[in-house]
Design an enzyme around this catalytic site. Structure first.
Site, PDB file in Angstrom:
ATOM      1  N   TYR A 113      24.937  13.095   8.849  1.00 57.11           N
ATOM      2  CA  TYR A 113      26.123  12.932   9.684  1.00 57.11           C
ATOM      3  C   TYR A 113      25.665  12.405  11.046  1.00 57.11           C
ATOM      4  O   TYR A 113      24.710  11.641  11.134  1.00 57.11           O
ATOM      5  CB  TYR A 113      26.888  14.256   9.761  1.00 57.11           C
ATOM      6  N   LYS A 168      40.277  13.339 -17.248  1.00 56.32           N
ATOM      7  CA  LYS A 168      39.726  11.995 -17.377  1.00 56.32           C
ATOM      8  C   LYS A 168      38.528  11.827 -16.445  1.00 56.32           C
ATOM      9  O   LYS A 168      37.492  11.260 -16.826  1.00 56.32           O
ATOM     10  CB  LYS A 168      40.804  10.979 -17.026  1.00 56.32           C
TER      11      LYS A 168
END
Length: 468
Positions: A113, A168
């Site tokens: 970060y 899915k």
């Protein structure tokens, strides 16, 4: 009543008097009402009471309640609770996001970060193509739906579609190593859905369209494919079509026929029917006839629009009229992507020698395999409880794996044909049989084989990024 199955399995937590015969009476009572005992697990025991979890396959929720009442009726048995195993599996959702790099100290945080991440962002700002190298875009797919045609459930809305899209996404990761995320969209029009998907393109390397009703699905896919610079693939169309072609290639090997000599009848002119007709035509099938609810489609029957116009112009060259059953007389192959009872055993009896029947409607096929036993040489369905399941999971993980690896900008017809050939090739000569024309969905070599073939086809078709 349907047969007991795992999708309606339940776990009963029961207290039993700690006496000989109590468990036997309980299991007998469950069996007498048609429950299929899957497991008996010990939870706790003392001098007077034994606590057990009894897992039972049932046919539907009403049958599960019948099993519960039967258990409660056994002397010395008290049912504490009954839990639906499917709902338990879905508790809190089926997928999650995890970081790939550990954050154990300040150095880790500074690189992952701020301030380290700023260098990567600036590099991408200067050279946008680097987003494919240094972000999740390199391996991410959006599983997009508007909830208008979910499985066999119909228009149930985007919220209700979310569990299916999660599933899915899980399949993408499990079989293709692709990070997919469900994206159900509340959209009242084609343009609204297209605009929403286009707006999130920066984060995704591919778009998998799912469970969008026809004819909207055709327009959505076409507009997105034209607008976006990443692969767009409607799995209900092309995933089904690819696996159908793979299965048909191997069925031809079983019966000794050539694909170019086949006469094929397709029942259903929706997403899967249209895509199947197109891919079979591209593969060289000799004669294709497609039927919708009004009967056989032919040029001149009516003023067709959209994809049916393509069917009218490119199939049924003899302009045959009539029903699906009538069209089957002398045909080699029946492909059903419609609904139950569209054709009969008598219709199949009129087909050519060694007929091939793909009855793919779910959950109830056009014909059950047992109805045409002794007539059809090869039978396939969309169900997992019969041999030769035409399952899209054989296709889409590998298709996207290959497209992402090649940094493809589109999914071409050549890539689909390559995927079908790769799937078919996973069934060896030793394995090939009337009941084995497609590989198992758990064959872990299918997706890599499809990915390799698709990546090569992407290069051959010239749809890879210039900076790849």
């Amino acid at each position: 009543m349907a047969s007991p199955n795992v999708s309606h399995s339940v776990t009963l937590r029961v207290e039993l008097d700690n006496r000989p015969g109590t468990l036997g009476r309980l299991t007998t009572a469950i069996g007498e009402v048609g429950g299929n005992l899957l497991g008996v697990d010990l939870v706790d025991v003392d001098a007077h009471v034994v606590v057990r979890d009894i897992t039972v396959l049932t046919a539907d929720p009403e049958h599960a309640e019948q099993v519960r009442r039967a258990a409660e009726g056994v002397a010395g048995v008290r049912v504490r609770s009954m839990e639906d195993r499917v709902f338990r599996l879905h508790q809190g959702g089926k997928i999650e996001v995890r970081g790939k790099a550990p954050l154990l100290n300040r150095d880790d945080l500074a690189m992952a970060y701020t301030p380290g991440v700023a260098r990567v962002s600036l590099a991408i700002a200067e050279q946008p193509s680097l987003v494919h190298s240094y972000t999740v875009k390199a391996n991410s797919v959006a599983v997009v739906t508007d909830g208008t045609a979910v499985l066999g459930l119909g228009n149930i809305g985007p919220e209700a579609a979310l569990p299916v899209m999660e599933g899915k996404a899980q399949l993408f990761k499990e079989f293709g190593g692709v990070d997919a995320f469900p994206l159900p969209v509340r959209a009242s029009s084609v343009d609204e859905l297209v605009e929403t998907v286009a707006a999130v393109e920066p984060v995704f390397g591919g778009i998998n369209l799912e469970d969008i009703a026809a004819p909207r699905c055709f327009e959505v896919e076409a507009k997105l494919a034209e607008r976006l610079s990443i692969p767009v693939f409607h799995d209900d169309q092309h995933g089904t079509a690819v696996v159908v072609l793979a299965a048909l290639r191997n069925a031809c090997r079983v019966v000794g026929k050539k694909i170019e000599d086949l006469s094929v009848v397709i029942a259903g002119a929706g997403a899967a029917g249209v895509a199947s007709a197109k891919i079979l035509a591209g593969a060289g099938v000799g004669r294709i006839v497609v039927a919708d609810r009004k009967g056989l489609i032919y040029e001149g029957r009516e003023e067709f629009g959209g994809e049916k116009a393509w069917l009218a112009a490119n199939t049924n060259p003899d302009r045959q009229r009539g029903s699906v059953g009538e069209a089957l007389a002398g045909a080699d192959v029946f492909i059903g992507v419609s609904g139950p009872e569209v054709v009969s055993r008598d219709d199949v009896a009129t087909m050519a020698k060694d007929p091939i029947v793909f009855a793919l409607a779910n959950p109830t096929p056009e014909l059950l395999p047992e109805e045409i036993e002794g007539l059809a040489a090869v039978v396939a369905t969309g169900r997992s409880d019969y041999p030769n399941q035409i399952n899209n999971v054989l296709c889409f993980p590998g298709i996207f794996r290959g497209a992402l690896d090649a940094r493809a900008t589109a999914i071409t017809e050549g890539m689909k044909l390559a995927a079908a050939e790769a799937i078919a090739s996973r069934v060896t000569e030793d394995e090939l049989a009337p009941t084995v024309i497609v590989p198992s969905v758990f064959d872990r070599e299918v997706a890599p084989a499809v990915a390799k073939a698709v990546a090569h086809a992407a290069v051959a078709d010239g749809v890879i990024r210039a900076d790849a």
